[in-house]
Write a protein that holds these residues in place. Structure first.
Motif, short mmCIF file in Angstrom:
data_model
loop_
_atom_site.label_atom_id
_atom_site.label_comp_id
_atom_site.label_asym_id
_atom_site.label_seq_id
_atom_site.Cartn_x
_atom_site.Cartn_y
_atom_site.Cartn_z
N VAL A 90 -0.64 9.23 26.85
CA VAL A 90 0.61 8.99 26.12
C VAL A 90 1.81 9.36 26.99
O VAL A 90 1.86 10.45 27.54
CB VAL A 90 0.66 9.84 24.81
CG1 VAL A 90 2.00 9.68 24.12
CG2 VAL A 90 -0.47 9.42 23.88
N PHE A 147 5.28 10.43 26.81
CA PHE A 147 6.31 10.90 25.87
C PHE A 147 7.71 10.46 26.30
O PHE A 147 8.60 10.35 25.49
CB PHE A 147 6.25 12.42 25.74
CG PHE A 147 4.99 12.89 25.11
CD1 PHE A 147 4.68 12.51 23.81
CD2 PHE A 147 4.11 13.70 25.80
CE1 PHE A 147 3.50 12.95 23.20
CE2 PHE A 147 2.93 14.13 25.20
CZ PHE A 147 2.62 13.76 23.91
N ASN A 148 7.88 10.23 27.60
CA ASN A 148 9.20 9.83 28.07
C ASN A 148 9.66 8.51 27.46
O ASN A 148 10.84 8.22 27.40
CB ASN A 148 9.22 9.70 29.60
CG ASN A 148 9.17 11.08 30.24
OD1 ASN A 148 9.85 11.98 29.78
ND2 ASN A 148 8.37 11.22 31.27
N SER A 163 8.88 7.67 24.35
CA SER A 163 8.83 7.76 22.90
C SER A 163 10.22 7.84 22.26
O SER A 163 10.36 7.61 21.09
CB SER A 163 7.99 8.95 22.46
OG SER A 163 8.61 10.15 22.86
N THR A 164 11.23 8.18 23.03
CA THR A 164 12.58 8.24 22.50
C THR A 164 13.52 7.48 23.42
O THR A 164 13.61 7.78 24.60
CB THR A 164 13.07 9.70 22.39
OG1 THR A 164 12.15 10.44 21.61
CG2 THR A 164 14.44 9.76 21.74
N LYS A 165 14.21 6.52 22.85
CA LYS A 165 15.18 5.74 23.63
C LYS A 165 16.48 6.54 23.69
O LYS A 165 17.10 6.80 22.66
CB LYS A 165 15.42 4.41 22.92
CG LYS A 165 16.29 3.44 23.67
CD LYS A 165 16.25 2.10 22.96
CE LYS A 165 17.45 1.23 23.30
NZ LYS A 165 17.64 1.03 24.73
N THR A 166 16.87 6.95 24.88
CA THR A 166 18.07 7.79 24.99
C THR A 166 19.27 7.01 25.49
O THR A 166 20.34 7.55 25.62
CB THR A 166 17.82 8.99 25.93
OG1 THR A 166 17.58 8.47 27.25
CG2 THR A 166 16.65 9.82 25.48
N GLU A 167 19.07 5.73 25.80
CA GLU A 167 20.18 4.99 26.41
C GLU A 167 21.37 4.87 25.45
O GLU A 167 21.21 4.79 24.25
CB GLU A 167 19.70 3.59 26.80
CG GLU A 167 20.57 2.97 27.88
CD GLU A 167 20.06 1.60 28.28
OE1 GLU A 167 20.90 0.69 28.36
OE2 GLU A 167 18.85 1.45 28.48
#
Lengths: 135, 135, 135
Positions: C1, C3-4, C6-10
């Motif tokens: 998996v 994790f990087n 798993s969340t869209k930070t753009e």
């Protein structure tokens, strides 16, 4: 498991523009109420102290706005406004300026879970501008 | 497992304001040292080339500040300053401007793990302003 | 998996500056086409209605730019430009201003997965400035 909820990515933003001539640097009561000794020393050593004081003033206002934008409500509600002296703008030549919180400001940002505030300042002509990002 | 540490959400910010009349567009040495051929062609085709050059200049400065703000130290330390020609501002009409790094600038942002830099530019009256967000 | 992922930070950014005197507040057709009734009432009650209209105008433009910057292309492509009246700037005194999307603007930001747009506005001297962050 919802990984999307595992990291809070929301930010708060603050922008401020100041006509340099409107920041009353001649008024020592105003200056000493709003700027730390380190800030005053730094500004007085710059090529244009007035621009530097205006830039720092804009930066402090931008930090206040960014933190309120992140938290979703005003942080300082008691009395005659936020004590801007407790939002200090620190910098070493050639490096990006950094925000340091003191006293009640420090307690409030900790209480509301503000982890970090980035700040950037610029001057040109008659204006100083600053922008802050709170996370 | 601490999911909060699995994604780095920190950002760097850069803001710059430029009095348009102070950007010395008449000086071809200055222009060719700091702007790419594509940038020069683009600016010369705009309704106000001076505003466009000032806006691009502000954008390059904002990118430098945002990257330093993200990395936590100045990136360009060798010699007479950063080569702004290596920070190119590219745009297609109607779309948001985009940053392209070249040469040493490209190596440095890669070395320091800068994944992306967003840029926005505006002009009005006597000023151009730009803001950059590095992540 | 990973994790990087798993969340869209753009994020998307938008900055806008407006010479206050250039925003044509005397033109009621212009005003009613671009500002909601609530915005008009709010601006007319401010110490300087012209500054407030210019600030809101800058804010709407900044929101448009931030959303385009996030999405990577212009959102409004049909016809004579985006209907700025559908990007409403709402505020309560003492709190950070908030963006509300209506009609087609609401559909477009939903379609493109824009979760939130933060906005900040400032006035000084002859200018209003605004900055938006879209995520």
């Amino acid at each position: 498991v919802n990984f999307n909820n595992s990291t809070k990515t929301e930010k708060g933003v603050g922008l401020d523009v100041q006509l340099i001539s409107e920041v009353n640097v001649e008024n020592s009561v105003f200056v000493e109420r709003n700027f730390t000794k380190n800030e005053i020393n730094y500004c007085l050593q710059q090529p244009s102290p007035n621009s530097s004081f205006a830039g720092r003033w804009a930066a402090k206002e931008a930090v206040l706005k960014a933190v309120s934008s992140l938290v979703g409500k005003p942080l300082w509600t008691g009395g005659a406004g936020a004590p801007l002296i407790d939002i200090e703008i620190v910098r070493k030549d050639g490096e990006a300026p950094v925000v340091k919180f003191h006293n009640d400001a420090k307690k409030l940002v900790k209480k509301f879970g503000v982890k970090n505030v980035k700040i950037t300042i610029s001057h040109s002509g008659s204006y100083s501008v600053a922008m802050a990002l709170a996370e």
